[in-house]
Design an enzyme around this catalytic site. Sequence first.
Site, mmCIF file in Angstrom:
data_model
loop_
_atom_site.group_PDB
_atom_site.id
_atom_site.type_symbol
_atom_site.label_atom_id
_atom_site.label_comp_id
_atom_site.label_asym_id
_atom_site.label_seq_id
_atom_site.Cartn_x
_atom_site.Cartn_y
_atom_site.Cartn_z
ATOM 1 N N ASN A 25 -7.244 2.323 9.753
ATOM 2 C CA ASN A 25 -5.950 2.452 10.418
ATOM 3 C C ASN A 25 -6.216 2.433 11.905
ATOM 4 O O ASN A 25 -7.044 3.197 12.403
ATOM 5 C CB ASN A 25 -5.268 3.779 10.062
ATOM 6 C CG ASN A 25 -4.799 3.833 8.619
ATOM 7 O OD1 ASN A 25 -4.912 2.850 7.896
ATOM 8 N ND2 ASN A 25 -4.281 4.983 8.210
ATOM 9 N N HIS A 41 -2.399 11.039 0.566
ATOM 10 C CA HIS A 41 -1.861 10.837 1.909
ATOM 11 C C HIS A 41 -1.175 12.145 2.319
ATOM 12 O O HIS A 41 0.029 12.194 2.559
ATOM 13 C CB HIS A 41 -0.919 9.633 1.944
ATOM 14 C CG HIS A 41 -0.705 9.034 3.309
ATOM 15 N ND1 HIS A 41 -0.894 7.700 3.582
ATOM 16 C CD2 HIS A 41 -0.314 9.592 4.489
ATOM 17 C CE1 HIS A 41 -0.614 7.458 4.865
ATOM 18 N NE2 HIS A 41 -0.257 8.604 5.431
ATOM 19 N N TYR A 47 -4.259 1.999 15.828
ATOM 20 C CA TYR A 47 -3.076 1.824 16.665
ATOM 21 C C TYR A 47 -3.434 1.594 18.126
ATOM 22 O O TYR A 47 -2.677 1.006 18.882
ATOM 23 C CB TYR A 47 -2.180 3.068 16.562
ATOM 24 C CG TYR A 47 -1.593 3.247 15.175
ATOM 25 C CD1 TYR A 47 -0.335 2.747 14.869
ATOM 26 C CD2 TYR A 47 -2.302 3.885 14.163
ATOM 27 C CE1 TYR A 47 0.209 2.889 13.606
ATOM 28 C CE2 TYR A 47 -1.775 4.033 12.895
ATOM 29 C CZ TYR A 47 -0.517 3.529 12.614
ATOM 30 O OH TYR A 47 0.007 3.668 11.356
ATOM 31 N N GLU A 91 -7.028 8.843 6.139
ATOM 32 C CA GLU A 91 -7.250 9.492 7.431
ATOM 33 C C GLU A 91 -7.706 10.943 7.342
ATOM 34 O O GLU A 91 -7.004 11.852 7.797
ATOM 35 C CB GLU A 91 -5.986 9.439 8.293
ATOM 36 C CG GLU A 91 -5.548 8.050 8.673
ATOM 37 C CD GLU A 91 -4.473 8.055 9.778
ATOM 38 O OE1 GLU A 91 -3.983 9.147 10.114
ATOM 39 O OE2 GLU A 91 -4.150 6.988 10.291
ATOM 40 N N ARG A 141 0.855 -1.188 0.000
ATOM 41 C CA ARG A 141 0.000 0.000 0.000
ATOM 42 C C ARG A 141 0.892 1.239 0.000
ATOM 43 O O ARG A 141 1.697 1.422 0.916
ATOM 44 C CB ARG A 141 -0.888 0.002 1.253
ATOM 45 C CG ARG A 141 -1.665 1.279 1.462
ATOM 46 C CD ARG A 141 -2.519 1.227 2.740
ATOM 47 N NE ARG A 141 -3.285 2.439 2.904
ATOM 48 C CZ ARG A 141 -3.012 3.388 3.809
ATOM 49 N NH1 ARG A 141 -1.989 3.281 4.627
ATOM 50 N NH2 ARG A 141 -3.776 4.472 3.880
ATOM 51 N N GLU A 177 -3.400 0.166 8.183
ATOM 52 C CA GLU A 177 -2.215 0.499 8.980
ATOM 53 C C GLU A 177 -2.377 -0.028 10.393
ATOM 54 O O GLU A 177 -3.458 0.066 10.982
ATOM 55 C CB GLU A 177 -2.000 2.024 9.120
ATOM 56 C CG GLU A 177 -1.536 2.716 7.886
ATOM 57 C CD GLU A 177 -1.296 4.212 8.118
ATOM 58 O OE1 GLU A 177 -1.056 4.622 9.270
ATOM 59 O OE2 GLU A 177 -1.363 4.961 7.134
HETATM 60 C C1 GBH Z 1 -0.978 7.406 10.640
HETATM 61 O O1 GBH Z 1 -1.553 8.400 11.424
HETATM 62 C C2 GBH Z 1 -0.558 7.953 9.298
HETATM 63 O O2 GBH Z 1 -1.437 7.539 8.260
HETATM 64 C C3 GBH Z 1 0.857 7.633 8.925
HETATM 65 O O3 GBH Z 1 1.237 8.442 7.854
HETATM 66 C C4 GBH Z 1 1.736 7.768 10.137
HETATM 67 O O4 GBH Z 1 3.089 7.661 9.829
HETATM 68 C C5 GBH Z 1 1.321 6.696 11.105
HETATM 69 O O5 GBH Z 1 -0.025 6.778 11.415
HETATM 70 C C6 GBH Z 1 2.113 6.718 12.411
HETATM 71 O O6 GBH Z 1 1.843 7.876 13.133
HETATM 72 O O7 GBH Z 1 -2.699 13.592 19.684
HETATM 73 O O8 GBH Z 1 -1.446 11.658 20.368
HETATM 74 O O9 GBH Z 1 -3.048 11.471 18.605
HETATM 75 C C7 GBH Z 1 -1.945 7.965 12.720
HETATM 76 C C8 GBH Z 1 -2.913 8.890 13.408
HETATM 77 C C9 GBH Z 1 -3.277 10.956 14.449
HETATM 78 C C10 GBH Z 1 -1.303 9.763 14.977
HETATM 79 C C11 GBH Z 1 -2.657 12.200 15.039
HETATM 80 C C12 GBH Z 1 -0.705 11.009 15.563
HETATM 81 C C13 GBH Z 1 -1.210 13.043 16.743
HETATM 82 C C14 GBH Z 1 -0.744 12.740 18.131
HETATM 83 N N1 GBH Z 1 -2.258 10.069 13.937
HETATM 84 N N2 GBH Z 1 -1.750 11.847 16.089
HETATM 85 S S1 GBH Z 1 -2.058 12.358 19.274
#
Ligand code: GBH
Length: 455
Positions: free
Chosen positions: A300, A127, A302, A172, A83, A360
């Site tokens: 996505n 992106h 995490y 996103e 991707r 992701e």
């Molecule tokens: C993704 O964003 C992106 O698609 C990718 O490009 C990136 O490299 C990857 O994740 C890893 O970060 O206030 O603590 O949430 C993930 C979602 C939302 C994570 C905004 C970071 C800001 C910090 N992102 N967030 S927080």
Amino acid sequence: AALIDLVGEIRFPRDFIFGSATAAYQIEGAMALDGKGESIWDRFTRRPGVIVDGSNGDLACDHYHLYPRDIALMKEMGLRAYRFSLSWPRLLPQGSGRLNQKGAAFYDRLIDSLLAEGIEPFVTLYHWDLPQALQEKGGWYNRDTCMRFADYAAQAAALFGDRVTKWTTLNEPWTFCWFGHALGEDAPGLADGVKGGVAASHHALLAHGLAVPMIRAEARGAEVGITLDLNVTEPATDREEDIAAAARFDGAQNRWYLEAIFRGVYPEDMLDLYGERYLPRIEAEDLKAISAPIDFLGINNYRRSVIKAGVDLPPLNFERVSPPGSDYTPLGWEIWPQAIEDILIEVNDKYKPASIYITENGMATTQETPDERGRIEDFGRADYYAGYIAKVASAIEKGVPVKGYFAWTLMDNFEWALGYTAPFGLVHVDFETQERRLKLSGEIFGRIAREAPGR
Ligand code: GBH
């Protein structure tokens, strides 16, 4: 390192696809090469103080030149799909109008090389690297950007649709709309609060909706979807004000996009909350376009969101909580594998997408250096993958139609406002020499990718 022991037991359907994910600005480099136009990230990273290490994506992983090496690494892990995103200003330097042939030729080489190795390309159109020329005209605050995006999508589909069947419009929207327009942490660096986040979100969704039929018209047999960053949202306590704050946050991050795409409406409670003060102009036909049927939803994920009442982003008035007793990555993101199963089940129960890809999932560490044997033994990351992937398998057993899983990310790269300080890769990159090195997590992920489907 207990979760790694799971690896030999993880089972997936035979046709399940394991791949890795990247994004153009985070890896390509070649910032001004071969006719590429300027993007909002090229511009934003030049502002003093916005990127923690003062870096940018000018060179990044130099994937523009080193893509054959990167494909060889995917092959070595046994990945079936890749991707990646197209850089809009590499193809259309001014955002619309003249096509940059040399930019198109790069993606031709990349796609052809992937196919030659039996790796399926999953293309993301956006992106986060908007052409700066469109930002000058208002960017995601300007409805015209939606039409420009649909035109770009049609051109890309016409160029590559003979070889690419999996198309994702946006990556996103919550993140680039809110972190770029409400909070000012990402490009274009606007801190306009909720009004900015909501206006950008509406236009991003409209851009998506207008692009869907354009892609279908230009790329025969295309499967079209969108990637959302979705988190199950839990109130920090059972106090009424925390439950209400969690519902507002869930409304802003998750339901705003899901309801519009799958039901053609914005959530009533959020329309009431935002009211005239925060809402942009929404035309009657916009939600009809936004809810154009899609073939798959990309998720996505995490972590989960644990939320209590607070003062952030009025009128959302929330605060993010880090539950005590959990493990956290160096970014402060809670390691909570159940989050990925919970969001899959919630989305499937409420919206019944035809199919779902995890587009992701992965974790950051602090910077890593090879040990005396030249190895990077990132047990924590390997554990993270084993734990989360086992929960994806569990969701499938419960009937959620997950068709594939993409690790974020193939290789260490430019992590937006965190520069090169937060590596997420399965592959280590030495940014002095551009040398690549498979990490332990890459070996483990490769084993899962090769052995788990059909076990
Ligand atoms: C993704 O964003 C992106 O698609 C990718 O490009 C990136 O490299 C990857 O994740 C890893 O970060 O206030 O603590 O949430 C993930 C979602 C939302 C994570 C905004 C970071 C800001 C910090 N992102 N967030 S927080």
